[in-house]
Design a protein around this motif. Sequence first.
Motif, PDB file in Angstrom:
ATOM      1  N   HIS A  16       0.859  -1.173   0.000  1.00 23.87           N
ATOM      2  CA  HIS A  16       0.000   0.000   0.000  1.00 23.87           C
ATOM      3  C   HIS A  16       0.904   1.234   0.000  1.00 23.87           C
ATOM      4  CE1 HIS A  16       1.043  -0.466   4.266  1.00 23.87           C
ATOM      5  NE2 HIS A  16       0.880   0.843   4.352  1.00 23.87           N
ATOM      6  N   PRO A  17       0.385   2.397  -0.401  1.00 22.60           N
ATOM      7  CA  PRO A  17       1.223   3.605  -0.377  1.00 22.60           C
ATOM      8  C   PRO A  17       1.692   3.912   1.040  1.00 22.60           C
ATOM      9  CG  PRO A  17      -0.767   3.962  -1.672  1.00 22.60           C
ATOM     10  CD  PRO A  17      -0.953   2.655  -0.943  1.00 22.60           C
ATOM     11  N   LEU A  18       2.980   4.125   1.195  1.00 21.46           N
ATOM     12  CA  LEU A  18       3.562   4.328   2.515  1.00 21.46           C
ATOM     13  C   LEU A  18       3.680   5.810   2.853  1.00 21.46           C
ATOM     14  CD1 LEU A  18       6.567   1.820   2.332  1.00 21.46           C
ATOM     15  CD2 LEU A  18       4.265   1.391   3.203  1.00 21.46           C
ATOM     16  N   TRP A  40       5.026   4.909  -3.040  1.00 21.92           N
ATOM     17  CA  TRP A  40       5.406   3.596  -3.575  1.00 21.92           C
ATOM     18  C   TRP A  40       6.917   3.441  -3.598  1.00 21.92           C
ATOM     19  CZ3 TRP A  40       1.633   0.326  -3.563  1.00 21.92           C
ATOM     20  CH2 TRP A  40       0.320   0.777  -3.758  1.00 21.92           C
ATOM     21  N   LEU A  41       7.381   2.256  -3.214  1.00 27.07           N
ATOM     22  CA  LEU A  41       8.809   1.973  -3.211  1.00 27.07           C
ATOM     23  C   LEU A  41       9.330   1.822  -4.632  1.00 27.07           C
ATOM     24  CD1 LEU A  41       8.846  -0.586  -0.288  1.00 27.07           C
ATOM     25  CD2 LEU A  41      10.048   1.605  -0.301  1.00 27.07           C
ATOM     26  N   VAL A  42      10.433   2.496  -4.898  1.00 26.29           N
ATOM     27  CA  VAL A  42      11.087   2.429  -6.201  1.00 26.29           C
ATOM     28  C   VAL A  42      12.535   2.015  -5.961  1.00 26.29           C
ATOM     29  CG1 VAL A  42      11.786   3.709  -8.255  1.00 26.29           C
ATOM     30  CG2 VAL A  42       9.617   4.254  -7.121  1.00 26.29           C
ATOM     31  N   ASP A  86       0.296  12.039   7.281  1.00 22.79           N
ATOM     32  CA  ASP A  86      -0.574  10.866   7.146  1.00 22.79           C
ATOM     33  C   ASP A  86      -0.869  10.524   5.689  1.00 22.79           C
ATOM     34  OD1 ASP A  86      -2.076  13.128   6.672  1.00 22.79           O
ATOM     35  OD2 ASP A  86      -3.855  12.407   7.754  1.00 22.79           O
ATOM     36  N   GLU A  87      -0.183  11.159   4.750  1.00 25.77           N
ATOM     37  CA  GLU A  87      -0.388  10.912   3.322  1.00 25.77           C
ATOM     38  C   GLU A  87       0.822  10.196   2.732  1.00 25.77           C
ATOM     39  OE1 GLU A  87      -1.145  14.700   1.584  1.00 25.77           O
ATOM     40  OE2 GLU A  87      -3.193  14.842   2.384  1.00 25.77           O
ATOM     41  N   PRO A  88       0.655   9.567   1.545  1.00 32.88           N
ATOM     42  CA  PRO A  88       1.795   8.901   0.901  1.00 32.88           C
ATOM     43  C   PRO A  88       2.977   9.852   0.768  1.00 32.88           C
ATOM     44  CG  PRO A  88      -0.233   8.305  -0.219  1.00 32.88           C
ATOM     45  CD  PRO A  88      -0.597   9.377   0.777  1.00 32.88           C
ATOM     46  N   GLY A  89       4.144   9.379   1.176  1.00 36.63           N
ATOM     47  CA  GLY A  89       5.318  10.247   1.258  1.00 36.63           C
ATOM     48  C   GLY A  89       6.227  10.190   0.048  1.00 36.63           C
ATOM     49  N   ASN A  90       7.210  11.089   0.061  1.00 38.59           N
ATOM     50  CA  ASN A  90       8.221  11.161  -0.991  1.00 38.59           C
ATOM     51  C   ASN A  90       9.600  11.238  -0.327  1.00 38.59           C
ATOM     52  OD1 ASN A  90       6.685  11.791  -3.761  1.00 38.59           O
ATOM     53  ND2 ASN A  90       5.649  12.859  -2.096  1.00 38.59           N
TER      54      ASN A  90
END
Length: 202
Positions: A16-18, A40-42, A86-90
Motif C-alpha cells: 500500500h502507499p507508505l 510507492w517503493l522504487v 498521514d499521506e503517501p510520502g516522498n
Amino acid sequence: MTASPLGWQLPPNSDHPLTTAEYERLPEDTEHRWELQEGWLVMSLSPKSRHMVTTSQLIIQLAPQLPTGLGAIPDIDINLELAAPDEPGNVRRPDLIIVDSAAYERSDAEGTLLRASEVLVIVEIVSRGSVRMDNVIKRGEYADAGIPHYWIIDVDEPVSLVDCHLAGEFGYQDNGGVAGVFTASVPFPVRLDLDALVRLTP
C-alpha cells in the motif's frame, strides 16, 4: 518479505502507499537502494564504479571548501516534505547532499530522516538509466521541496555540471551546464575540477 513480479524481494508493508514514517520504520536493506515516490517503493540500481569514484572525488574536493558548520553526506535518504504526515510520502536518496551540522545532529539524535528544508545543496550524478529521472523528475521534485541548489553532474566526457538554483515561482533556473572547471560564489565560494572527478588518483 514479499516477492515482486521480477523475482526480487520487497520490504514488508509495501502493498500500500507508505507514509514517510512507515518508510522510516522499514528494516534496513543492505542489498537494494530504495526511494519512496508518492508512497510507492522504487528501487534504483547500485552505482557503477565511475559513479562511485565521482562521488568520492567530489567529497575530497568539497571538504576543504565548505564553510564551518556545513558537511557533505553521500547516499542518504531525504524526506522531501511534499505531503502531510498521514499521506503517501516522498523520499529520495541523492548521491550527495550538503547540510548544516545541526540538521545532521537532529536527525541522528531522533533517528529520523533529514528534511528537504534542512538541505542546502543536493547532488545527483547522472547514470545511463537516470537521465530523465535526474534532469526532469527529480529536478521538479527538488524545486517543489524548496531545496535552494541542485547540481546535476554528467560523467560522460566531457564531464559537466548543471547548477540549478531556485528562482521563485519559476522553479529552478540553471547555468546551462559547464565543463572543465565549475566555480560559484553561492551558496558558498567553490571551485571544482570536473575532469578530476572521474579519475581515481590525481
